[in-house]
Structure formats: C-alpha cells, structure tokens
Design a protein around this motif. Sequence first.
Motif, PDB file in Angstrom:
ATOM      1  N   MET A 293       8.434  30.119  35.756  1.00  0.00           N
ATOM      2  CA  MET A 293       8.567  30.058  37.199  1.00  0.00           C
ATOM      3  C   MET A 293       7.329  29.470  37.951  1.00  0.00           C
ATOM      4  O   MET A 293       7.723  28.830  38.965  1.00  0.00           O
ATOM      5  N   THR A 294       6.266  29.750  37.592  1.00  0.00           N
ATOM      6  CA  THR A 294       5.020  28.994  38.269  1.00  0.00           C
ATOM      7  C   THR A 294       4.840  27.651  38.134  1.00  0.00           C
ATOM      8  O   THR A 294       4.308  26.848  38.969  1.00  0.00           O
ATOM      9  N   ALA A 295       5.700  27.085  37.014  1.00  0.00           N
ATOM     10  CA  ALA A 295       5.705  25.746  36.911  1.00  0.00           C
ATOM     11  C   ALA A 295       6.315  24.842  37.806  1.00  0.00           C
ATOM     12  O   ALA A 295       6.056  23.658  38.381  1.00  0.00           O
ATOM     13  N   GLN A 296       7.179  25.488  38.595  1.00  0.00           N
ATOM     14  CA  GLN A 296       7.861  24.910  39.853  1.00  0.00           C
ATOM     15  C   GLN A 296       6.598  24.563  40.992  1.00  0.00           C
ATOM     16  O   GLN A 296       7.230  23.900  41.909  1.00  0.00           O
ATOM     17  N   TYR A 297       5.756  25.659  41.254  1.00  0.00           N
ATOM     18  CA  TYR A 297       5.015  25.458  42.025  1.00  0.00           C
ATOM     19  C   TYR A 297       3.690  24.723  41.635  1.00  0.00           C
ATOM     20  O   TYR A 297       3.000  24.262  42.426  1.00  0.00           O
ATOM     21  N   ALA A 298       3.240  25.106  40.367  1.00  0.00           N
ATOM     22  CA  ALA A 298       1.919  24.909  39.910  1.00  0.00           C
ATOM     23  C   ALA A 298       1.892  24.584  38.502  1.00  0.00           C
ATOM     24  O   ALA A 298       1.709  25.318  37.650  1.00  0.00           O
ATOM     25  N   LYS A 299       2.168  23.226  38.134  1.00  0.00           N
ATOM     26  CA  LYS A 299       2.420  22.775  36.767  1.00  0.00           C
ATOM     27  C   LYS A 299       1.117  23.129  35.985  1.00  0.00           C
ATOM     28  O   LYS A 299       1.155  23.598  34.804  1.00  0.00           O
TER      29      LYS A 299
ATOM     30  N   GLU B 248       0.626  25.547  32.630  1.00  0.00           N
ATOM     31  CA  GLU B 248       0.347  25.160  31.281  1.00  0.00           C
ATOM     32  C   GLU B 248      -1.044  25.961  30.839  1.00  0.00           C
ATOM     33  O   GLU B 248      -0.834  26.359  29.529  1.00  0.00           O
ATOM     34  N   THR B 249      -1.886  26.103  31.742  1.00  0.00           N
ATOM     35  CA  THR B 249      -3.126  26.682  31.338  1.00  0.00           C
ATOM     36  C   THR B 249      -2.696  28.066  31.063  1.00  0.00           C
ATOM     37  O   THR B 249      -3.108  28.837  29.846  1.00  0.00           O
ATOM     38  N   LEU B 250      -1.884  28.878  31.861  1.00  0.00           N
ATOM     39  CA  LEU B 250      -1.309  30.341  31.413  1.00  0.00           C
ATOM     40  C   LEU B 250      -0.537  30.492  30.077  1.00  0.00           C
ATOM     41  O   LEU B 250      -0.800  31.172  29.371  1.00  0.00           O
ATOM     42  N   THR B 251       0.241  29.416  29.910  1.00  0.00           N
ATOM     43  CA  THR B 251       0.902  29.143  28.723  1.00  0.00           C
ATOM     44  C   THR B 251       0.247  29.157  27.431  1.00  0.00           C
ATOM     45  O   THR B 251       0.183  29.854  26.160  1.00  0.00           O
ATOM     46  N   ASN B 252      -0.902  28.270  27.659  1.00  0.00           N
ATOM     47  CA  ASN B 252      -1.813  28.180  26.478  1.00  0.00           C
ATOM     48  C   ASN B 252      -2.745  29.425  26.494  1.00  0.00           C
ATOM     49  O   ASN B 252      -2.892  29.814  25.028  1.00  0.00           O
ATOM     50  N   VAL B 253      -2.853  30.169  27.158  1.00  0.00           N
ATOM     51  CA  VAL B 253      -3.678  31.396  26.926  1.00  0.00           C
ATOM     52  C   VAL B 253      -2.684  32.398  26.314  1.00  0.00           C
ATOM     53  O   VAL B 253      -3.054  33.171  25.388  1.00  0.00           O
ATOM     54  N   ILE B 254      -1.474  32.550  26.768  1.00  0.00           N
ATOM     55  CA  ILE B 254      -0.612  33.460  26.079  1.00  0.00           C
ATOM     56  C   ILE B 254      -0.309  32.993  24.842  1.00  0.00           C
ATOM     57  O   ILE B 254      -0.539  34.021  23.738  1.00  0.00           O
ATOM     58  N   ASN B 255      -0.316  31.635  24.342  1.00  0.00           N
ATOM     59  CA  ASN B 255      -0.016  31.474  22.973  1.00  0.00           C
ATOM     60  C   ASN B 255      -1.334  31.787  22.122  1.00  0.00           C
ATOM     61  O   ASN B 255      -0.967  31.951  21.030  1.00  0.00           O
ATOM     62  N   ALA B 256      -2.369  31.781  22.809  1.00  0.00           N
ATOM     63  CA  ALA B 256      -3.675  32.022  21.953  1.00  0.00           C
ATOM     64  C   ALA B 256      -4.029  33.320  21.844  1.00  0.00           C
ATOM     65  O   ALA B 256      -4.638  33.728  20.911  1.00  0.00           O
ATOM     66  N   ARG B 257      -3.668  34.340  22.896  1.00  0.00           N
ATOM     67  CA  ARG B 257      -4.082  35.770  22.721  1.00  0.00           C
ATOM     68  C   ARG B 257      -2.817  36.846  22.296  1.00  0.00           C
ATOM     69  O   ARG B 257      -3.094  37.684  21.801  1.00  0.00           O
ATOM     70  N   ARG B 258      -1.577  36.149  22.122  1.00  0.00           N
ATOM     71  CA  ARG B 258      -0.579  37.114  21.700  1.00  0.00           C
ATOM     72  C   ARG B 258      -0.654  37.495  20.254  1.00  0.00           C
ATOM     73  O   ARG B 258      -0.457  36.409  19.301  1.00  0.00           O
ATOM     74  N   ILE B 259      -0.595  38.650  19.809  1.00  0.00           N
ATOM     75  CA  ILE B 259      -0.514  38.768  18.462  1.00  0.00           C
ATOM     76  C   ILE B 259       0.754  39.076  17.777  1.00  0.00           C
ATOM     77  O   ILE B 259       1.498  39.905  18.498  1.00  0.00           O
ATOM     78  N   GLY B 260       1.349  38.424  16.921  1.00  0.00           N
ATOM     79  CA  GLY B 260       2.784  38.681  16.319  1.00  0.00           C
ATOM     80  C   GLY B 260       3.078  39.973  15.798  1.00  0.00           C
ATOM     81  O   GLY B 260       4.033  40.716  16.052  1.00  0.00           O
ATOM     82  N   ASN B 261       2.391  40.568  14.932  1.00  0.00           N
ATOM     83  CA  ASN B 261       2.441  41.586  14.211  1.00  0.00           C
ATOM     84  C   ASN B 261       1.448  42.610  14.538  1.00  0.00           C
ATOM     85  O   ASN B 261       0.496  42.716  13.586  1.00  0.00           O
ATOM     86  N   ILE B 262       1.788  43.575  15.446  1.00  0.00           N
ATOM     87  CA  ILE B 262       0.772  44.581  15.848  1.00  0.00           C
ATOM     88  C   ILE B 262       0.754  45.680  14.957  1.00  0.00           C
ATOM     89  O   ILE B 262       1.972  46.284  14.851  1.00  0.00           O
ATOM     90  N   GLN B 263      -0.159  46.302  14.096  1.00  0.00           N
ATOM     91  CA  GLN B 263      -0.201  47.447  13.383  1.00  0.00           C
ATOM     92  C   GLN B 263      -1.258  48.317  13.693  1.00  0.00           C
ATOM     93  O   GLN B 263      -1.227  49.517  13.147  1.00  0.00           O
ATOM     94  N   THR B 264      -2.112  48.067  14.102  1.00  0.00           N
ATOM     95  CA  THR B 264      -3.455  49.127  14.567  1.00  0.00           C
ATOM     96  C   THR B 264      -3.572  49.322  16.123  1.00  0.00           C
ATOM     97  O   THR B 264      -3.124  48.533  16.827  1.00  0.00           O
ATOM     98  N   ALA B 265      -4.260  50.431  16.166  1.00  0.00           N
ATOM     99  CA  ALA B 265      -4.537  50.767  17.472  1.00  0.00           C
ATOM    100  C   ALA B 265      -5.807  49.626  18.017  1.00  0.00           C
ATOM    101  O   ALA B 265      -5.546  49.412  19.087  1.00  0.00           O
ATOM    102  N   GLN B 266      -6.668  49.230  17.209  1.00  0.00           N
ATOM    103  CA  GLN B 266      -7.377  48.039  17.752  1.00  0.00           C
ATOM    104  C   GLN B 266      -6.545  46.851  18.325  1.00  0.00           C
ATOM    105  O   GLN B 266      -6.955  46.308  19.297  1.00  0.00           O
ATOM    106  N   GLN B 267      -5.731  46.306  17.443  1.00  0.00           N
ATOM    107  CA  GLN B 267      -4.599  45.525  17.732  1.00  0.00           C
ATOM    108  C   GLN B 267      -3.849  45.670  19.109  1.00  0.00           C
ATOM    109  O   GLN B 267      -3.922  44.814  20.096  1.00  0.00           O
ATOM    110  N   ILE B 268      -3.469  46.989  19.254  1.00  0.00           N
ATOM    111  CA  ILE B 268      -2.786  47.297  20.438  1.00  0.00           C
ATOM    112  C   ILE B 268      -3.600  47.146  21.635  1.00  0.00           C
ATOM    113  O   ILE B 268      -3.226  46.869  22.760  1.00  0.00           O
TER     114      ILE B 268
END
Length: 196
Positions: A64-70, A74-94
């Motif tokens: 939604m922010t892309a409509q207002y601030a491309k 893009e920066t937030l999308t890159n941050v999400i892709n870099a920080r999101r863990i796919g398979n969470i299994q430990t308390a530390q990952q949570i």
Amino acid sequence: MEILLTVLILLIVGIVVLLIAVGAYFVMTQRKLVSLDEFCKNATGQIAVQLNSRWDAIQGLVKMTAQYAKHESETLTNVINARRIGNIQTAQQINEQQSAISEVLGRLMAVSESYPNLKADSLFRETMDGMKQYEENVRMSRMVYNDTATKMNRMVRQWPSSMVASMLHFGEKDYLTVDEEKKSGYPDIDGAFGKK
C-alpha cells in the motif's frame, strides 16, 4: 533350609517387583517428557504461524505504501526479505522475528506519518487493526510455550526424572523473553492513528 529358600524367593520377588516399578516409572516419565516436548514444538509452530501472518500483513501494508512512496516501499520490502525466517524452530528465532517485525513496523509507522493520505487509508487502518489480533495471538502462544517449557524444565532438572531425561537426551527448553529496552522502541500503533 526351608527358611533360606523362602528368603531367597522373597528376595527374588522383591527384586522383580522393584524392576517392574522402575521400568514403569521410566516408561511413564519418558512419555511425559515426549508429550511436553511435543507441546513445546506445537507452541513454537503456533507462534511461527502467527509471525508469518504478521509478516504477510506487513507486506500488504508495504504494498500500500508503494502508491504513496515507491522508494520507502522498496526499502521495506528488502528489509522484510532479509529479516524473515522461513522455518522457525527455536525460542531464539522467535525472539529474532519479534525484533525484526518491530523494526519493520517502526519504519512503516514513520512512512505513514510522512504520508497523511496513507495513514488515513481505510484498508491501511484495517490491516493495522488486524496486526493487533496477530500480536495478541502471538502473546497467548508465547505464554503457552513458556508454561510448557517450565513443566519440561522441571522434569529435566528434578530428580529422579532428571536421570530418565539425561538417558534419553532431553534438555531444558529456552524461554521466550521480551527485551525491555527493545520493547520501549516498539511502534505505538494506537498513537499513530490517534486512538486511545
């Protein structure tokens, strides 16, 4: 001779009864440890599902922010892709995912403050309200996990169940914690929309 034979029979029966009791205790303790371990895994899985739902909602907000601030989206999308863990299994990952989500939400709140039309968008507001429900679900799942981890840790540490846990390689579970310093930096979602 007859007394000696009776004593020997009683001794053998006593040893057999003792071995059966020890075996039964071992089996019951093993089953309880496995059960608690599975409850911890289930709670971790529930938290992972809720965290993934939060990430999905955040990605929707970023789109939604892309409509207002491309550039910001893009920066937030890159941050999400870099920080999101796919398979969470430990308390530390949570805990890492909680911190990452908080960081992204903070940046998203800053973007929404810069673009009043975005902040006023009804879909944006509804999605932010949905984020509160995801957070509540994560909070409840964290409580269930920590309660189960407490029970597991007691069994692993208390004697005589600690002997069974050690033989079967069951270890203590880490607790899910909140870093109070980081918590003070969490975005104020209500404040961002002027709600009390």
